[in-house]
Write an enzyme that holds these catalytic residues in place. Structure first.
Site, PDB file in Angstrom:
ATOM      1  N   SER A 255      14.359 -41.410 -12.079  1.00  0.00           N
ATOM      2  CA  SER A 255      13.304 -40.426 -12.343  1.00  0.00           C
ATOM      3  C   SER A 255      13.850 -39.172 -13.030  1.00  0.00           C
ATOM      4  CB  SER A 255      12.633 -40.026 -11.027  1.00  0.00           C
ATOM      5  OG  SER A 255      13.583 -39.473 -10.135  1.00  0.00           O
TER       6      SER A 255
ATOM      7  N   GLY B 229       8.741 -39.601  -2.272  1.00  0.00           N
ATOM      8  CA  GLY B 229       8.174 -40.340  -3.378  1.00  0.00           C
ATOM      9  C   GLY B 229       6.737 -40.774  -3.163  1.00  0.00           C
TER      10      GLY B 229
ATOM     11  N   GLU C 260       8.110 -33.493  -1.911  1.00  0.00           N
ATOM     12  CA  GLU C 260       8.412 -33.803  -3.314  1.00  0.00           C
ATOM     13  C   GLU C 260       8.502 -35.307  -3.575  1.00  0.00           C
ATOM     14  OE1 GLU C 260      11.571 -31.498  -4.970  1.00  0.00           O
ATOM     15  OE2 GLU C 260      10.604 -29.605  -4.435  1.00  0.00           O
TER      16      GLU C 260
ATOM     17  N   LEU D 167      17.945 -30.848  -2.641  1.00  0.00           N
ATOM     18  CA  LEU D 167      16.771 -30.087  -2.220  1.00  0.00           C
ATOM     19  C   LEU D 167      17.087 -28.614  -1.951  1.00  0.00           C
ATOM     20  CD1 LEU D 167      14.940 -32.663   0.143  1.00  0.00           C
ATOM     21  CD2 LEU D 167      14.723 -32.376  -2.336  1.00  0.00           C
TER      22      LEU D 167
ATOM     23  N   TRP E 107      15.222 -37.464 -16.258  1.00  0.00           N
ATOM     24  CA  TRP E 107      14.171 -36.543 -15.870  1.00  0.00           C
ATOM     25  C   TRP E 107      12.878 -36.954 -16.537  1.00  0.00           C
ATOM     26  CZ3 TRP E 107      15.287 -33.741 -11.866  1.00  0.00           C
ATOM     27  CH2 TRP E 107      16.604 -33.338 -11.655  1.00  0.00           C
TER      28      TRP E 107
ATOM     29  N   ASP F 160      17.770 -41.066  -5.017  1.00  0.00           N
ATOM     30  CA  ASP F 160      18.097 -39.915  -5.875  1.00  0.00           C
ATOM     31  C   ASP F 160      19.262 -39.092  -5.340  1.00  0.00           C
ATOM     32  OD1 ASP F 160      15.827 -40.774  -7.097  1.00  0.00           O
ATOM     33  OD2 ASP F 160      14.673 -38.928  -6.848  1.00  0.00           O
TER      34      ASP F 160
ATOM     35  N   GLU G 287       0.838  -1.205   0.000  1.00  0.00           N
ATOM     36  CA  GLU G 287       0.000   0.000   0.000  1.00  0.00           C
ATOM     37  C   GLU G 287       0.869   1.250   0.000  1.00  0.00           C
ATOM     38  OE1 GLU G 287      -0.046  -2.585   2.034  1.00  0.00           O
ATOM     39  OE2 GLU G 287      -1.971  -2.856   3.047  1.00  0.00           O
TER      40      GLU G 287
ATOM     41  N   CYS H 252      -0.123   0.820   7.668  1.00  0.00           N
ATOM     42  CA  CYS H 252      -0.567   1.255   6.344  1.00  0.00           C
ATOM     43  C   CYS H 252      -1.782   2.153   6.444  1.00  0.00           C
ATOM     44  CB  CYS H 252      -0.880   0.039   5.480  1.00  0.00           C
ATOM     45  SG  CYS H 252       0.611  -0.818   4.985  1.00  0.00           S
TER      46      CYS H 252
HETATM   47  N1  LIG Z   1       8.997 -37.968 -10.374  1.00  0.00           N
HETATM   48  C1  LIG Z   1       8.983 -37.437  -9.175  1.00  0.00           C
HETATM   49  O1  LIG Z   1       8.415 -36.356  -8.944  1.00  0.00           O
HETATM   50  C2  LIG Z   1       9.669 -38.137  -8.048  1.00  0.00           C
HETATM   51  C3  LIG Z   1       9.745 -37.491  -6.813  1.00  0.00           C
HETATM   52  C4  LIG Z   1      10.323 -38.162  -5.754  1.00  0.00           C
HETATM   53  C5  LIG Z   1      10.783 -39.446  -5.912  1.00  0.00           C
HETATM   54  N2  LIG Z   1      10.713 -40.052  -7.110  1.00  0.00           N
HETATM   55  C6  LIG Z   1      11.165 -41.444  -7.230  1.00  0.00           C
HETATM   56  O2  LIG Z   1      10.385 -42.228  -6.330  1.00  0.00           O
HETATM   57  C7  LIG Z   1      11.134 -43.344  -5.870  1.00  0.00           C
HETATM   58  C8  LIG Z   1      10.986 -43.506  -4.385  1.00  0.00           C
HETATM   59  O3  LIG Z   1       9.604 -43.501  -4.038  1.00  0.00           O
HETATM   60  P1  LIG Z   1       9.009 -44.585  -3.047  1.00  0.00           P
HETATM   61  O4  LIG Z   1       7.545 -44.517  -3.164  1.00  0.00           O
HETATM   62  O5  LIG Z   1       9.668 -45.872  -3.331  1.00  0.00           O
HETATM   63  O6  LIG Z   1       9.516 -44.129  -1.611  1.00  0.00           O
HETATM   64  P2  LIG Z   1       9.416 -42.735  -0.754  1.00  0.00           P
HETATM   65  O7  LIG Z   1       8.030 -42.263  -0.651  1.00  0.00           O
HETATM   66  O8  LIG Z   1      10.463 -41.803  -1.215  1.00  0.00           O
HETATM   67  O9  LIG Z   1       9.927 -43.242   0.628  1.00  0.00           O
HETATM   68  C9  LIG Z   1       9.109 -43.823   1.550  1.00  0.00           C
HETATM   69  C10 LIG Z   1       9.788 -43.464   2.824  1.00  0.00           C
HETATM   70  O10 LIG Z   1       8.945 -42.689   3.653  1.00  0.00           O
HETATM   71  C11 LIG Z   1       9.150 -43.156   4.948  1.00  0.00           C
HETATM   72  N3  LIG Z   1       8.055 -42.920   5.847  1.00  0.00           N
HETATM   73  C12 LIG Z   1       8.147 -42.279   7.023  1.00  0.00           C
HETATM   74  N4  LIG Z   1       6.979 -42.219   7.639  1.00  0.00           N
HETATM   75  C13 LIG Z   1       6.113 -42.883   6.852  1.00  0.00           C
HETATM   76  C14 LIG Z   1       4.745 -43.184   6.983  1.00  0.00           C
HETATM   77  N5  LIG Z   1       4.018 -42.807   8.040  1.00  0.00           N
HETATM   78  N6  LIG Z   1       4.173 -43.882   6.005  1.00  0.00           N
HETATM   79  C15 LIG Z   1       4.883 -44.304   4.948  1.00  0.00           C
HETATM   80  N7  LIG Z   1       6.175 -44.019   4.763  1.00  0.00           N
HETATM   81  C16 LIG Z   1       6.780 -43.317   5.713  1.00  0.00           C
HETATM   82  C17 LIG Z   1       9.374 -44.628   4.770  1.00  0.00           C
HETATM   83  O11 LIG Z   1      10.012 -45.076   5.907  1.00  0.00           O
HETATM   84  P3  LIG Z   1      10.025 -46.650   6.289  1.00  0.00           P
HETATM   85  O12 LIG Z   1      11.245 -47.172   5.648  1.00  0.00           O
HETATM   86  O13 LIG Z   1      10.105 -46.656   7.773  1.00  0.00           O
HETATM   87  O14 LIG Z   1       8.752 -47.245   5.765  1.00  0.00           O
HETATM   88  C18 LIG Z   1      10.256 -44.663   3.558  1.00  0.00           C
HETATM   89  O15 LIG Z   1      11.618 -44.473   3.912  1.00  0.00           O
HETATM   90  C19 LIG Z   1      12.558 -43.074  -6.288  1.00  0.00           C
HETATM   91  O16 LIG Z   1      12.871 -43.958  -7.341  1.00  0.00           O
HETATM   92  C20 LIG Z   1      12.564 -41.654  -6.802  1.00  0.00           C
HETATM   93  O17 LIG Z   1      13.450 -41.512  -7.878  1.00  0.00           O
HETATM   94  C21 LIG Z   1      10.174 -39.424  -8.181  1.00  0.00           C
END
Ligand SMILES: NC(=O)c1ccc[n+]([C@@H]2O[C@H](COP(=O)([O-])OP(=O)(O)OC[C@H]3O[C@@H](n4cnc5c(N)ncnc54)[C@H](OP(=O)(O)O)[C@@H]3O)[C@@H](O)[C@H]2O)c1
Length: 335
Positions: free
Chosen positions: A168, A269, A267, A204, A170, A200, A52, A84
């Site tokens: 992933s 997985g 972000e 970040l 890209w 990965d 403002e 303001c």
């Molecule tokens: N294209 C994209 O935007 C993108 C973004 C990110 C990742 N990625 C890809 O995704 C892949 C990984 O994904 P992901 O699905 O396998 O794993 P993730 O979601 O990255 O990892 C799961 C993690 O979350 C933890 N966690 C903590 N608290 C939790 C809860 N309450 N419930 C569930 N999990 C919990 C788990 O721990 P515990 O071990 O104790 O279960 C585990 O370590 C990689 O290959 C990566 O390259 C792609």
């Protein structure tokens, strides 16, 4: 321009403070004389001039009797900047049009104080758009238990975020990746799941056009809590804090809020995304959809979300939709 168009312009201007004004809200303002836009202002930097004050200073004597159009109720308190409301009264503005009330108990009350001083005040023009823009700021006053949680994923047409080998980089193109860096700049912290941190080895950090005033903290949800010390997030924790959360999700989010993380960008997985969604802990989803297929062996974007019959499915509200090069951005809010 119409008053709605002037407010849309004020909202556009407010984005110029993205990454620079937190914990303050994004605010834009224009001075309107009849249908003529006389001057523009925005809150550019934390602790510095408010939108403002900038618009009124630029308008000079043309502000007298004019309408001040602003995306948030003008503040009525002296903080790092004078109130303001003082600047508005001094400038002789006849009317103030605000999109939203200010929820901050310290700063609010500008509307009443202006009304008492004889200035016409109206609140509500483009209120929904303004609330979407300042969702994190508004959330802070509505829900002190956890941060505003936004999920961001880049997925294939068949909803995969990595191939069978976990690769992933890209899926999305350069424009979408620039957007992701711009987005990061406006959050207090950026989070990933433990498997993503291991697969990965992301840093970040924010490496885009906006340099955040305070670099977002890094957060890893990892119940095992044993990330390899060789990971970038661990190695560079002395430069930018990295927080490893081993508690169940609601407790972990409460702990973040207690450390002044009011907005969190998750972000991935897919497992972390699914767990947060299943627990009702996601407020906004930034979906970047890229035109490729990875098939069944790819990593699912959202894993472990319990199935629902159609009549019970939750439908989210579309708040933004646009092209980012070959990719498409869709932003949806939980209703
Ligand atoms: N294209 C994209 O935007 C993108 C973004 C990110 C990742 N990625 C890809 O995704 C892949 C990984 O994904 P992901 O699905 O396998 O794993 P993730 O979601 O990255 O990892 C799961 C993690 O979350 C933890 N966690 C903590 N608290 C939790 C809860 N309450 N419930 C569930 N999990 C919990 C788990 O721990 P515990 O071990 O104790 O279960 C585990 O370590 C990689 O290959 C990566 O390259 C792609």
């Amino acid at each position: 321009v119409t008053e709605r168009e002037a407010m849309a312009r004020a909202l556009d201007l407010a984005w110029r403070g993205w990454g620079r004004v937190q914990p303050n809200p994004l605010v834009g303002a224009v001075v309107l004389d009849g249908r003529t836009l006389v001057a523009e202002g925005w809150h550019a930097e934390y602790g510095q001039q408010h939108a403002e004050a900038m618009a009124l200073e630029r308008a000079g004597s043309r502000a007298r009797g004019a309408t001040l159009v602003v995306s948030l109720e003008p503040c009525a308190h002296a903080g790092k900047q004078p109130p303001c409301t003082d600047a508005i009264l001094r400038a002789g503005v006849g009317r103030v049009l605000a999109a939203l009330r200010d929820p901050n108990p310290v700063a609010r009350g500008g509307a009443e104080m202006l009304l008492d001083a004889g200035v016409h005040v109206e609140v509500g023009t483009l209120a929904e758009e303004a609330a979407v823009q300042n969702a994190g700021f508004l959330h802070r006053y509505r829900n002190p238990d956890r941060p505003f949680v936004a999920l961001k994923l880049a997925t294939t047409l068949d909803g995969r975020i990595a191939d069978h080998a976990g690769r992933s980089r890209w899926i999305s193109g350069a424009e979408a990746r620039d957007y992701a860096h711009w987005l990061r700049a406006g959050f207090d912290a950026i989070a990933v799941g433990g498997r993503t941190a291991r697969a990965d080895d992301p840093s970040l950090t924010v490496r885009g056009s906006v340099v955040p005033r305070v670099p977002p903290k890094r957060v890893v949800f990892d119940r095992q809590g044993d990330l390899p010390p060789s990971l970038a997030l661990v190695r560079t924790a002395g430069e930018i804090p990295t927080i490893i959360l081993t508690a169940p999700l609601p407790a972990a989010l409460r702990a973040l809020r207690a450390q002044d993380v009011t907005t969190l960008l998750v972000e991935g997985g897919g497992r972390l995304a699914g767990a947060l969604l299943a627990a009702g802990l996601v407020d906004r989803y930034y979906w970047i959809q890229s035109p490729l297929w990875l098939g069944e062996s790819g990593v699912p974007a959202i894993a472990g979300l319990p199935g629902l019959p159609l009549e019970d499915a939750s439908r989210w509200r579309v708040v933004e939709r646009r092209a980012l090069g070959e990719d498409t951005l869709l932003v949806v809010d939980r209703v």
